[in-house]
Design an enzyme around this catalytic site. Structure first.
Site, PDB file in Angstrom:
ATOM      1  N   HIS A   1       0.819  -1.212   0.000  1.00  0.00           N
ATOM      2  CA  HIS A   1       0.000   0.000   0.000  1.00  0.00           C
ATOM      3  C   HIS A   1       0.857   1.267   0.000  1.00  0.00           C
ATOM      4  O   HIS A   1       1.845   1.342   0.730  1.00  0.00           O
ATOM      5  CB  HIS A   1      -0.914   0.008   1.228  1.00  0.00           C
ATOM      6  CG  HIS A   1      -2.098   0.904   1.077  1.00  0.00           C
ATOM      7  ND1 HIS A   1      -2.002   2.285   1.128  1.00  0.00           N
ATOM      8  CD2 HIS A   1      -3.415   0.628   0.862  1.00  0.00           C
ATOM      9  CE1 HIS A   1      -3.200   2.812   0.964  1.00  0.00           C
ATOM     10  NE2 HIS A   1      -4.074   1.833   0.802  1.00  0.00           N
TER      11      HIS A   1
ATOM     12  N   HIS B   1      10.387  13.435   9.306  1.00  0.00           N
ATOM     13  CA  HIS B   1      10.922  12.843  10.530  1.00  0.00           C
ATOM     14  C   HIS B   1      11.858  11.717  10.120  1.00  0.00           C
ATOM     15  O   HIS B   1      11.551  10.953   9.194  1.00  0.00           O
ATOM     16  CB  HIS B   1       9.774  12.309  11.389  1.00  0.00           C
ATOM     17  CG  HIS B   1      10.206  11.814  12.725  1.00  0.00           C
ATOM     18  ND1 HIS B   1      10.749  10.551  12.910  1.00  0.00           N
ATOM     19  CD2 HIS B   1      10.187  12.394  13.956  1.00  0.00           C
ATOM     20  CE1 HIS B   1      11.031  10.387  14.186  1.00  0.00           C
ATOM     21  NE2 HIS B   1      10.704  11.484  14.847  1.00  0.00           N
TER      22      HIS B   1
END
Length: 306
Positions: free
Chosen positions: A83, A170
């Site tokens: 996905h 991040h």
């Protein structure tokens, strides 16, 4: 907003480690103001989808706790799955149910995005009705190239800068997409072949971006563990394009390749209207009215009585 009810369906990039999945979901269990309706993980997708309903304030607190747990366990640099994704906590959508408007949900999403970044240091993109940039209404635009491409382009391409946070992801948790939208039906159709190109071609026939159905997003994926392929879709407005209409088109196109539909999947929660409409179609019920369903009529009467 104390009496408001909001649906929230956070998606996490973890579908294989059961201990991590349970840890991520734990903040939503037995929490006042938060109702955990469903959660399920897919190993091929390597993704966890959680369905919640609750008070906006209680939901936000629980989401922050859950995000911090996901952040501590998921490293996007080693993550692999079928996905598309850009972050450990990939997407957090808010949908109004009662006592709150879509406009208020937009403000909820944006204020939560600010808090989310402040407490996790994970950059945020806004999408759907909460988008600040028109192109970012579409999730696929934000996720173009997925985590691997975005982590490089975000530093050099101003068009890919987050809406909240610096021009970098991040280092392990990537980024999170937060938004407000209508009810979405995650609908998958599994095909009896291992040829993923068949699924990709059929997905291109039904999705809006390549000339298919409006309000339908779709990709073709290989379900290697199960020996089949999948047309994985999001119906972002099931009232405009019914499940049965999309399914029958896929069935018709699959015949071109000598492939049959093995099964379908509805991932997470689904509005009753989406199921009833397709049930009436396949049963060929003349003049069907949802009020003929006892449970639907009872719910309507209870709502009318306050």
């Amino acid at each position: 907003m104390s009496k408001a009810l909001v649906e929230c369906v956070p998606n996490y990039s973890e579908g294989r480690r059961k201990d991590v999945i349970e840890a991520i979901v734990a903040p939503f269990k037995d929490r006042p103001g938060v109702y955990l309706f469903d959660y399920r993980a897919d190993e091929d997708h390597n993704r966890l989808v959680v369905s919640l309903v609750g008070n906006p304030d209680a939901l936000q607190d629980a989401l922050i706790e859950s995000a911090k747990i996901a952040q501590s366990h998921i490293d996007m640099n080693s993550h692999q799955g079928a996905h598309p994704r850009i972050g450990a906590v990939d997407v957090i959508p808010f949908t109004p149910i009662s006592g709150i408007t879509m406009e208020e949900c937009v403000q909820l999403a944006r204020s939560f995005g600010e808090r989310y970044h402040q407490e996790t240091k994970i950059p945020v993109y806004y999408y759907e009705d909460a988008a600040l940039i028109p192109e970012r209404k579409k999730l696929e635009v934000i996720r173009k190239g997925q985590y691997e491409v975005l982590k490089e382009e975000v530093r050099t391409n101003p068009d890919r800068k987050p809406d909240v946070g610096p021009a970098e992801l991040h280092p392990t948790a990537g980024a999170t997409v937060i938004g407000a939208r209508k009810f979405l039906v995650a609908f998958n159709v599994n095909l009896g072949t291992t040829d993923v190109e068949v699924a990709k071609k059929i997905a291109s026939y039904v999705r809006a971006s390549s000339g298919g159905f409006c309000h339908v997003k779709g990709i073709g994926l290989a379900l290697e563990e199960r020996g089949m392929v999948q047309v994985s879709m999001n119906l972002v407005d099931y009232e405009k394009n019914s499940l049965y209409r999309v399914l029958e088109t896929i069935r018709m196109e699959a015949k071109r390749y000598g492939v049959s539909v093995v099964e379908t999947e509805i991932y997470g929660m689904v509005p009753a209207g989406a199921i009833l409409e397709s049930a009436a179609y396949y049963l060929q019920v003349a003049g069907f009215d949802p009020d003929q369903v006892i449970e639907m009529r009872l719910l309507k009467m209870m709502g009318e009585q306050g």
